[in-house]
Enzyme design. Structure first.
Site, short mmCIF file in Angstrom:
data_model
loop_
_atom_site.label_atom_id
_atom_site.label_comp_id
_atom_site.label_asym_id
_atom_site.label_seq_id
_atom_site.Cartn_x
_atom_site.Cartn_y
_atom_site.Cartn_z
N HIS A 306 12.39 14.96 52.34
CA HIS A 306 13.25 14.97 51.24
C HIS A 306 12.96 13.82 50.16
O HIS A 306 13.51 13.97 49.12
CB HIS A 306 14.41 14.92 51.67
N ARG A 307 11.82 13.08 50.50
CA ARG A 307 11.50 12.13 49.62
C ARG A 307 11.19 12.65 48.19
O ARG A 307 11.34 11.94 46.97
CB ARG A 307 10.62 11.03 49.98
N SER A 308 10.26 13.49 48.42
CA SER A 308 9.55 14.18 47.07
C SER A 308 10.58 14.54 46.09
O SER A 308 10.37 14.39 45.01
CB SER A 308 8.72 15.37 47.49
#
Length: 706
Positions: A306-308
């Protein structure tokens, strides 16, 4: 390592030719320092460090608390550096005590009202490759501890970089543990110290910029994922651009002041745009539909985690602020996709060389009106000859719906279309460089107390070979007052409990032992492939400190044809003559490989041993015959398969990896090679066409743990 005068010596960012995408990425990271940092991959001389220092020259100065003593004496030790007067939550106990000395109220509405402040340049801190944990995160201040009689904290580089730039050159060569500590502190915005009797924390909000050359080694994928933006500095330049770069470098070297004055106006414009963007950033809004668009792009690109999308949201808001807007628009979302999501995408789109990215132009000054449109009566006069009512109705509809002219909030099409998409090719160079480097498998390191680079102190386990003087003094410093009362004739008293030993670390290569079945009709092909694989691996042996050995087995014994070496010349000389044919003493071959591998591990210079057995796993010569033991009458025949499995099972205890490459061309495998690999806890690969390139690639995967 706080660079003073870096801005004066740096190359102006506006004067750098090309690198439009990287300039934009750095400006966005400067608008929102908590965005997640920027990592730049590139070859030698591509301007990576020049870009980082050029950005630092644009950063505005910071307002900090002036904590000097009232009588002009040097300030005492403080936990926080570059303290922000507007953030009382960051102040430590020493700062609050100093506020009381100046007459302020630490619990009041404006605690910093009576506290003096000063303006300093934004710090620029470079992390050296040989840094230790103590210097990075902080440790006990020996001088202050001796004076006070208690442990006093000495801030490290992450504290010095607070509210500035923390620059890491050659990220791939930095110690893994140092990199993890650095990213943990910067990612959380707080550095926590639990060591040497210290238990504290301080803020660490800085702009993290890292660079590295993929040719000198890869960076672990999970480390790259911790950065918001990962781009490449490699660019294709025309002849005129290269000439312009050379002229600029010569002009800057001849007279840096004149060169800086030439670009001062453009530099001031960028600095002003950056300063205004920081002020506008808190007011920038992004809708739920726009966030959904970014998530959809990440899903279409096959991005993991989910970092993107979290980074993409912050990039979109920073780009809107840099453009002078308080609402995210479609252009901001596209920039976020190109900078954050596209380099992480597993399904890379085709390249479009015509599409480029540049920093947005500065917004118009407040009060300046856009160009006036022609008067309505003039438009009517020009169109009086057109009496078509349908045209009039269309004009009326256009005039009545001005919202149709507003910029879209969400792009009409997705950028990451797995089938057909156009995207800036500069963004794809990073992924290409990463894949070219062969992945980011982990290489082993060897910890020692006698040889290597000093990494950190440790409590001794037995006799101390090398004393960590710095850590020993830090451990003894808080107790000097009480110890001197007992022994006043001694200046420094160190007891056994204070002693710390040095933990040394050095890179550890790997030993690849090729165990080749030289019996049978396919022996010649197998041996030629093994020879080629040996030479291929030796070409990379120097960088990785790897060694290669070759053990063919045929007839009744296995011989160490090529002892462990890194010399290509010695390998070629030994590999010229290689006998083939006869029986298949597999058990003796495995025994010889285990002996060579165990001896290599015992030296302490290697981190791992990988035995690449090119065989089908079937042996027909018992180990006793290979060792020259006499056969006794009436003795039951040896189960050859069971004997081979027993020898292979010992590889686990020895810490040796086994990779079995089965080169037999058969539709239904006998399972002997697979059983052999399972007995040793290794890996089995069926490769009928075992070329030297394929064998070398599989061996490297086994070393890297892929």
């Amino acid at each position: 390592m706080v660079a003073s005068g870096v801005a004066a010596r740096s190359f102006p960012l506006a004067a750098i030719t090309g690198h439009g995408t990287l300039k934009l990425a750095l400006l966005l990271a400067a608008v929102d320092p908590g965005l997640g940092g920027v990592v730049i991959a590139g070859g030698r001389g591509t301007g990576k460090s020049v870009l980082a220092r050029g950005l630092h020259a644009l950063l505005p100065p910071i307002d900090v608390l002036d904590l000097a003593a009232p009588d002009g004496a040097p300030a005492g030790p403080y936990l926080n550096l570059n303290t922000d007067p507007q953030r009382p939550d960051d102040w430590d106990g020493a700062i609050r005590s100093r506020i009381k000395e100046f007459g302020g109220d630490p619990t009041g509405a404006d605690p910093a009202a009576l506290l003096p402040t000063k303006v300093i340049p934004a710090p620029f801190v470079q992390v050296p490759l040989g840094i230790t944990e103590d210097r990075l995160v902080g440790s006990v201040d020996v001088t202050a501890s001796l004076a006070s009689g208690q442990a006093v904290f000495q801030p490290g580089l992450v504290a010095e970089a607070h509210r500035g730039v923390l620059y890491v050159d050659e990220l791939n060569l930095l110690d893994d543990n140092i990199t993890n500590l650095l990213l943990a502190a910067v990612g959380s915005g707080e550095n926590r110290i639990e060591r040497e009797g210290l238990s504290l924390s301080h803020p660490c909000r800085c702009l993290l910029i890292a660079t590295y050359n993929p040719e000198e080694g890869a960076v672990r994928d999970h480390l790259l994922d911790r950065f918001a933006i990962c781009l490449s500095a490699n660019q294709i330049l025309e002849l005129e651009q290269r000439v312009e770069i050379t002229q600029s470098a010569l002009a800057q070297a001849e007279s840096s002041d004149a060169f800086r004055a030439k670009w001062q106006e453009d530099t001031d414009a960028l600095a002003t745009q950056l300063l205004l963007a920081r002020q506008w950033l808190p007011d920038v809004q992004i809708s739920r539909e726009q966030i959904g668009y970014l998530v959809q792009e990440a899903l279409r690109g096959g991005v993991e985690g989910h970092r993107s999308e979290l980074y993409a949201v912050r990039v979109a808001r920073a780009h809107a602020a840099l453009s002078g807007r308080d609402q995210v628009e479609a252009d901001d979302l596209q920039v976020a996709v190109r900078l954050v999501i596209a380099p992480r995408a597993l399904q890379m789109p085709p390249q479009d060389p015509n599409q480029q990215m540049e920093p947005p132009p500065p917004p118009p000054p407040q009060g300046e009106q856009p160009p006036e449109e022609p008067p309505e009566d003039q438009n009517q006069d020009d169109e009086s000859d057109n009496d078509d009512p349908e045209d009039d109705s269309d004009d009326d509809q256009d005039d009545d719906t001005p919202e149709d002219q507003a910029p879209p909030s969400i792009p009409e099409e997705f950028l990451l279309d797995p089938e057909a998409t156009a995207i800036d090719p500069d963004l794809l160079l990073f992924s290409a460089a990463k894949s070219k480097s062969g992945g980011s498998g982990s290489r082993a390191v060897v910890f020692s107390d006698s040889r290597g680079r000093y990494v950190k102190p440790m409590l001794p386990r037995g006799p101390i070979k090398r004393i960590a003087v710095d850590a020993t003094m830090r451990a003894a410093a808080p107790y000097q007052k009480t110890r001197r009362e007992r022994q006043p004739h001694r200046k420094v008293i160190v007891e056994d409990g204070d002693l710390r030993a040095k933990q040394l670390q050095r890179k550890a290569g790997a030993l690849v032992i090729f165990l080749v079945d030289a019996s049978g009709s396919m022996a010649l092909n197998r041996m030629q492939s093994a020879k080629g694989a040996v030479i291929r691996l030796l070409t990379e042996a120097y960088e990785n400190r790897d060694e290669v050995a070759l053990i063919p087995f045929r007839g009744e014994q296995a011989d160490v044809l090529l002892p462990p070496t890194r010399s290509i010349t010695a390998a070629r000389r030994r590999l010229e003559s290689m006998p083939c044919g006869g029986g298949s003493p597999l058990a003796h071959g495995l025994t010889q490989a285990a002996r060579v591998g165990a001896n290599a591990l015992a030296t302490g210079d290697l981190g791992q041993v990988v035995v690449v057995a090119i065989t089908d796993g079937r042996g027909n010569v018992p180990l006793s015959r290979s060792l020259g033991q006499p056969e006794l009458e009436g003795e039951e025949p040896v189960d050859l398969k069971e004997e081979v499995m027993q020898v292979a099972s010992r590889y686990r205890a020895l810490g040796i990896k086994l990779l079995v490459i089965d080169t037999e061309r058969k539709f239904i495998g006998s399972g002997m090679g697979k059983d052999l690999a399972e007995a040793a806890g290794g890996k089995y690969v069926q490769l009928p066409k075992a070329s030297d390139q394929a064998i070398a690639a599989i061996a490297m995967e086994a070393i890297n743990g892929v």
